[in-house]
Design a protein around this motif. Structure first.
Motif, PDB file in Angstrom:
ATOM      1  N   LEU A  12       0.837  -1.207   0.000  1.00  0.00           N
ATOM      2  CA  LEU A  12       0.000   0.000   0.000  1.00  0.00           C
ATOM      3  C   LEU A  12       0.866   1.250   0.000  1.00  0.00           C
ATOM      4  O   LEU A  12       0.562   2.231  -0.690  1.00  0.00           O
ATOM      5  N   LEU A  13       1.943   1.237   0.767  1.00  0.00           N
ATOM      6  CA  LEU A  13       2.859   2.373   0.783  1.00  0.00           C
ATOM      7  C   LEU A  13       3.530   2.564  -0.575  1.00  0.00           C
ATOM      8  O   LEU A  13       3.690   3.687  -1.056  1.00  0.00           O
ATOM      9  N   LEU A  14       3.906   1.461  -1.204  1.00  0.00           N
ATOM     10  CA  LEU A  14       4.541   1.558  -2.517  1.00  0.00           C
ATOM     11  C   LEU A  14       3.572   2.104  -3.555  1.00  0.00           C
ATOM     12  O   LEU A  14       3.966   2.903  -4.428  1.00  0.00           O
ATOM     13  N   ALA A  15       2.315   1.701  -3.489  1.00  0.00           N
ATOM     14  CA  ALA A  15       1.321   2.236  -4.415  1.00  0.00           C
ATOM     15  C   ALA A  15       1.104   3.729  -4.185  1.00  0.00           C
ATOM     16  O   ALA A  15       0.913   4.494  -5.140  1.00  0.00           O
ATOM     17  N   GLY A  16       1.159   4.166  -2.919  1.00  0.00           N
ATOM     18  CA  GLY A  16       1.037   5.590  -2.638  1.00  0.00           C
ATOM     19  C   GLY A  16       2.206   6.384  -3.193  1.00  0.00           C
ATOM     20  O   GLY A  16       2.026   7.485  -3.747  1.00  0.00           O
ATOM     21  N   ILE A  17       3.414   5.853  -3.053  1.00  0.00           N
ATOM     22  CA  ILE A  17       4.595   6.532  -3.605  1.00  0.00           C
ATOM     23  C   ILE A  17       4.489   6.607  -5.127  1.00  0.00           C
ATOM     24  O   ILE A  17       4.818   7.634  -5.746  1.00  0.00           O
ATOM     25  N   ALA A  18       4.022   5.524  -5.749  1.00  0.00           N
ATOM     26  CA  ALA A  18       3.852   5.526  -7.206  1.00  0.00           C
ATOM     27  C   ALA A  18       2.824   6.567  -7.636  1.00  0.00           C
ATOM     28  O   ALA A  18       3.009   7.254  -8.653  1.00  0.00           O
ATOM     29  N   SER A  19       1.753   6.718  -6.866  1.00  0.00           N
ATOM     30  CA  SER A  19       0.739   7.721  -7.197  1.00  0.00           C
ATOM     31  C   SER A  19       1.309   9.127  -7.116  1.00  0.00           C
ATOM     32  O   SER A  19       1.049   9.974  -7.986  1.00  0.00           O
ATOM     33  N   LEU A  20       2.088   9.405  -6.084  1.00  0.00           N
ATOM     34  CA  LEU A  20       2.707  10.725  -5.962  1.00  0.00           C
ATOM     35  C   LEU A  20       3.703  10.968  -7.088  1.00  0.00           C
ATOM     36  O   LEU A  20       3.806  12.089  -7.607  1.00  0.00           O
ATOM     37  N   ALA A  21       4.441   9.920  -7.488  1.00  0.00           N
ATOM     38  CA  ALA A  21       5.441  10.085  -8.540  1.00  0.00           C
ATOM     39  C   ALA A  21       4.809  10.421  -9.881  1.00  0.00           C
ATOM     40  O   ALA A  21       5.461  11.033 -10.740  1.00  0.00           O
ATOM     41  N   MET A  22       3.533  10.060 -10.087  1.00  0.00           N
ATOM     42  CA  MET A  22       2.887  10.328 -11.368  1.00  0.00           C
ATOM     43  C   MET A  22       2.710  11.818 -11.639  1.00  0.00           C
ATOM     44  O   MET A  22       2.558  12.220 -12.801  1.00  0.00           O
ATOM     45  N   PHE A  23       2.724  12.629 -10.612  1.00  0.00           N
ATOM     46  CA  PHE A  23       2.542  14.060 -10.818  1.00  0.00           C
ATOM     47  C   PHE A  23       3.786  14.717 -11.413  1.00  0.00           C
ATOM     48  O   PHE A  23       3.700  15.821 -11.941  1.00  0.00           O
ATOM     49  N   VAL A  24       4.937  14.061 -11.321  1.00  0.00           N
ATOM     50  CA  VAL A  24       6.149  14.626 -11.925  1.00  0.00           C
ATOM     51  C   VAL A  24       6.063  14.610 -13.452  1.00  0.00           C
ATOM     52  O   VAL A  24       6.224  15.661 -14.086  1.00  0.00           O
ATOM     53  N   PRO A  25       5.805  13.454 -14.108  1.00  0.00           N
ATOM     54  CA  PRO A  25       5.622  13.518 -15.563  1.00  0.00           C
ATOM     55  C   PRO A  25       4.392  14.303 -15.976  1.00  0.00           C
ATOM     56  O   PRO A  25       4.360  14.855 -17.096  1.00  0.00           O
ATOM     57  N   ALA A  26       3.366  14.362 -15.114  1.00  0.00           N
ATOM     58  CA  ALA A  26       2.198  15.184 -15.446  1.00  0.00           C
ATOM     59  C   ALA A  26       2.587  16.650 -15.564  1.00  0.00           C
ATOM     60  O   ALA A  26       2.184  17.343 -16.512  1.00  0.00           O
ATOM     61  N   LEU A  27       3.379  17.144 -14.626  1.00  0.00           N
ATOM     62  CA  LEU A  27       3.842  18.529 -14.681  1.00  0.00           C
ATOM     63  C   LEU A  27       4.786  18.751 -15.853  1.00  0.00           C
ATOM     64  O   LEU A  27       4.715  19.786 -16.538  1.00  0.00           O
ATOM     65  N   HIS A  28       5.661  17.777 -16.116  1.00  0.00           N
ATOM     66  CA  HIS A  28       6.584  17.901 -17.247  1.00  0.00           C
ATOM     67  C   HIS A  28       5.825  17.958 -18.571  1.00  0.00           C
ATOM     68  O   HIS A  28       6.140  18.774 -19.457  1.00  0.00           O
ATOM     69  N   ALA A  29       4.816  17.111 -18.717  1.00  0.00           N
ATOM     70  CA  ALA A  29       4.021  17.125 -19.953  1.00  0.00           C
ATOM     71  C   ALA A  29       3.240  18.423 -20.089  1.00  0.00           C
ATOM     72  O   ALA A  29       3.088  18.955 -21.197  1.00  0.00           O
ATOM     73  N   LEU A  30       2.739  18.944 -18.986  1.00  0.00           N
ATOM     74  CA  LEU A  30       2.007  20.202 -19.026  1.00  0.00           C
ATOM     75  C   LEU A  30       2.902  21.352 -19.471  1.00  0.00           C
ATOM     76  O   LEU A  30       2.488  22.216 -20.257  1.00  0.00           O
ATOM     77  N   MET A  31       4.141  21.369 -19.009  1.00  0.00           N
ATOM     78  CA  MET A  31       5.086  22.416 -19.397  1.00  0.00           C
ATOM     79  C   MET A  31       5.446  22.334 -20.873  1.00  0.00           C
ATOM     80  O   MET A  31       5.849  23.339 -21.477  1.00  0.00           O
ATOM     81  N   HIS A  32       5.311  21.139 -21.491  1.00  0.00           N
ATOM     82  CA  HIS A  32       5.636  20.974 -22.902  1.00  0.00           C
ATOM     83  C   HIS A  32       4.380  20.842 -23.759  1.00  0.00           C
ATOM     84  O   HIS A  32       4.443  20.347 -24.892  1.00  0.00           O
ATOM     85  N   SER A  33       3.244  21.270 -23.208  1.00  0.00           N
ATOM     86  CA  SER A  33       1.969  21.327 -23.941  1.00  0.00           C
ATOM     87  C   SER A  33       1.498  19.965 -24.417  1.00  0.00           C
ATOM     88  O   SER A  33       0.779  19.865 -25.417  1.00  0.00           O
ATOM     89  N   GLU A  34       1.883  18.908 -23.718  1.00  0.00           N
ATOM     90  CA  GLU A  34       1.369  17.564 -24.002  1.00  0.00           C
ATOM     91  C   GLU A  34       0.200  17.311 -23.056  1.00  0.00           C
ATOM     92  O   GLU A  34       0.304  16.588 -22.068  1.00  0.00           O
ATOM     93  N   HIS A  35      -0.948  17.903 -23.376  1.00  0.00           N
ATOM     94  CA  HIS A  35      -2.056  17.929 -22.423  1.00  0.00           C
ATOM     95  C   HIS A  35      -2.675  16.550 -22.219  1.00  0.00           C
ATOM     96  O   HIS A  35      -3.100  16.217 -21.108  1.00  0.00           O
ATOM     97  N   THR A  36      -2.740  15.741 -23.255  1.00  0.00           N
ATOM     98  CA  THR A  36      -3.310  14.394 -23.099  1.00  0.00           C
ATOM     99  C   THR A  36      -2.453  13.555 -22.154  1.00  0.00           C
ATOM    100  O   THR A  36      -2.969  12.867 -21.260  1.00  0.00           O
ATOM    101  N   VAL A  37      -1.145  13.602 -22.334  1.00  0.00           N
ATOM    102  CA  VAL A  37      -0.238  12.864 -21.457  1.00  0.00           C
ATOM    103  C   VAL A  37      -0.313  13.412 -20.036  1.00  0.00           C
ATOM    104  O   VAL A  37      -0.336  12.649 -19.064  1.00  0.00           O
ATOM    105  N   SER A  38      -0.371  14.727 -19.912  1.00  0.00           N
ATOM    106  CA  SER A  38      -0.432  15.340 -18.583  1.00  0.00           C
ATOM    107  C   SER A  38      -1.695  14.917 -17.838  1.00  0.00           C
ATOM    108  O   SER A  38      -1.637  14.578 -16.650  1.00  0.00           O
TER     109      SER A  38
END
Length: 506
Positions: A12-38
């Motif tokens: 459960l802790l590992l799944a929580g860490i994975a969920s938090l880590a998903m916001f890093v590529p989401a922010l990166h995609a948003l900065m590069h206008s990849e809205h679907t990926v974000s």
């Protein structure tokens, strides 16, 4: 805050860490206008946090015993086998032109630090998806650093079954007190100690590669892949990087962390082991890293003499460096190929140079590191046993275990190492037969089996005469390789411990 979290299941802790880590590529995609990926990463991360929060809230009101070491081992198995289903969700939604099985295969390969990819053309993935692959592999490497000390060492698995500290009465007081601590508290303590070191080493390598000329994203992914020994690259390998030989030299020194855990921590050993210079794993690893290229280099010079090309010093040095870097890379099961590996192959004239890389990957790196393979400590235990048997031929009544290095191995260390080697060989044969039955050629089957069990995915593109097109494999073959990658990451003895009823009895 830490105490309630330490009582939650590790998965459960590992799944929580994975969920938090998903916001890093989401922010990166948003900065590069990849809205679907974000959106795919942001929505998946938010949904994961909500579900995990509800599960934790439901479990918080019930009296629950603290997780045992075997519970954590089961969570570790579920993390490598089931958690990639969740990790693949944003990858599948963001890419939109592949199947979910392919996305699952990619995440299993990344999280087990194997690095085999179905997307041989790096341009098919946007930078944010490459970043996610690198992050998943990096988090898998950190998990192995922590799990080695907090989960595998107390159970005498993962290579610790060979050491003398695994015998009753052979552990010092400090180590004994540490092992008697609660499993949740142990995981938290090890993470608190090792995570900053892991992050710091990755950041330092990222900075060095960026200074050497790599793009920031390329430098970051290569840095994470080196520390995790995953071999993941957003540009098809370090041979295509802008940092050139300077970047390869920096990566070479950081790959040495995969040869022995003593290069970054002493939490799994006692005061009986004085230092890195006396560590058998590191010494044996350096012998292989330096010895194999020198043997190939000798063949280079013989070939150059016959071809009247003795004075071509730059080519000779390039071939030597290509062999040195590639040997260290595949021994650590990273799988990066040097830009000078082609020169090394042509200079030596070896008919099947891929066999050298297959052999070094099978040996693998150090115990309790991110490297896979049989592990250097087991090879060293078999070497000591062979040396002892030769001594008995000369002095049949001599007493063994006289040296300090020999006493670090338990009395049945060579026997246990041989059992693991046989289990590894049986697993290799079984997976090879299954893949051959599914339509693969023998050469492809043996390369895929070794690549999966040793967690060295780039072997599929380098070891054979032609690269193996993983994307063209049948779905059943992909699932078999996924199972082999999980087996190679956790090792056969840990799987046996999970299915043994006697170990689960109180």
């Amino acid at each position: 805050m830490i105490a309630p979290l330490s009582r939650l299941p590790l998965i459960l802790l590992l799944a929580g860490i994975a969920s938090l880590a998903m916001f890093v590529p989401a922010l990166h995609a948003l900065m590069h206008s990849e809205h679907t990926v974000s959106r795919s990463f942001a929505y998946s991360g938010a949904l994961g946090l909500i579900v995990i929060g509800l599960v934790a809230l439901a479990m918080g009101g019930n009296a629950r015993r603290e997780a045992s070491d075997l519970d954590n081992l089961l969570s570790l198995f579920l993390a490598f086998a089931a958690l990639p289903l969740f990790l693949a969700l944003p990858f599948y939604e963001g890419l939109r032109n592949t199947t979910f099985l392919n996305a699952y295969f990619e995440m299993v390969s990344s999280f087990t630090t194997t690095g085999a990819t179905l997307f041989e053309m790096p341009g098919r993935l946007v930078d944010s998806l490459h970043l996610w692959r690198g992050m998943v592999g990096w988090l898998g490497g950190l998990l192995m650093w922590v799990a080695a000390s907090a989960v595998l060492a107390p159970l005498n698995l993962g290579g610790f079954e060979l050491t003398a500290t695994a015998e009753p009465g052979q552990v010092d007081d400090a180590q004994g007190r540490f092992q008697r601590a609660g499993s949740g508290r142990r995981v938290a303590q090890v993470t608190y100690v090792l995570a900053p070191l892991y992050v710091g080493l990755t950041g330092a390598l990222w900075l060095f590669l960026a200074i050497a000329g790599d793009r920031p994203l390329v430098a970051l992914v290569h840095a994470m892949s080196t520390l995790a020994t995953s071999g993941i690259s957003p540009i098809g390998g370090v041979q295509n990087a802008g940092s050139g030989v300077g970047g390869e030299m920096v990566i070479f020194f950081f790959m040495l962390f995969a040869l022995s855990r003593l290069t970054f921590s002493s939490d799994t050993v006692t005061s009986q082991r004085p230092g890195l210079h006396n560590d058998p794993e590191f010494r044996l690893g350096m012998v292989i890293v330096l010895g194999v290229p020198l043997l190939l280099f000798s063949r280079h010079w013989i070939g150059a003499f016959e071809g009247q090309d003795v004075e071509d010093l730059p080519t000779a040095l390039g071939a030597l460096w290509g062999a040195l870097f590639s040997t260290a890379s595949f021994l650590s099961t990273t799988g990066f190929e040097s830009a000078y590996w082609d020169e090394a192959r042509s200079w030596s004239g070896v008919g099947a140079p891929g066999l050298i890389l297959l052999g070094t990957a099978l040996i693998g790196g150090g115990v309790a590191t991110t490297a896979g393979g049989v592990k250097l400590l087991r090879v060293y235990a078999l070497y000591l046993n062979g040396q002892r048997e030769m001594e008995r031929l000369v002095h049949p009544s001599s007493v063994g275990r006289a040296g300090a290095r020999s006493r670090r191995m338990r009395r049945q260390g060579a026997f246990v190492a041989w059992i693991f080697f046989m289990l590894f060989a049986m697993s290799l044969a079984l997976i090879t037969v299954i893949l051959a039955a599914l339509g693969m050629t023998f050469e492809q089957s043996i390369i895929l089996a070794i690549a999966a069990l040793s967690t060295t995915g780039p072997l599929t593109q380098i070891a054979g005469e032609v690269p193996i097109a993983l994307s063209l494999m049948a779905p059943t073959a992909k699932l078999v390789i996924c199972a082999a990658m999980v087996l190679g990451r956790l090792e056969t003895l840990a799987i046996i411990a999970l299915v043994s009823p006697s170990l689960w009895r109180d």
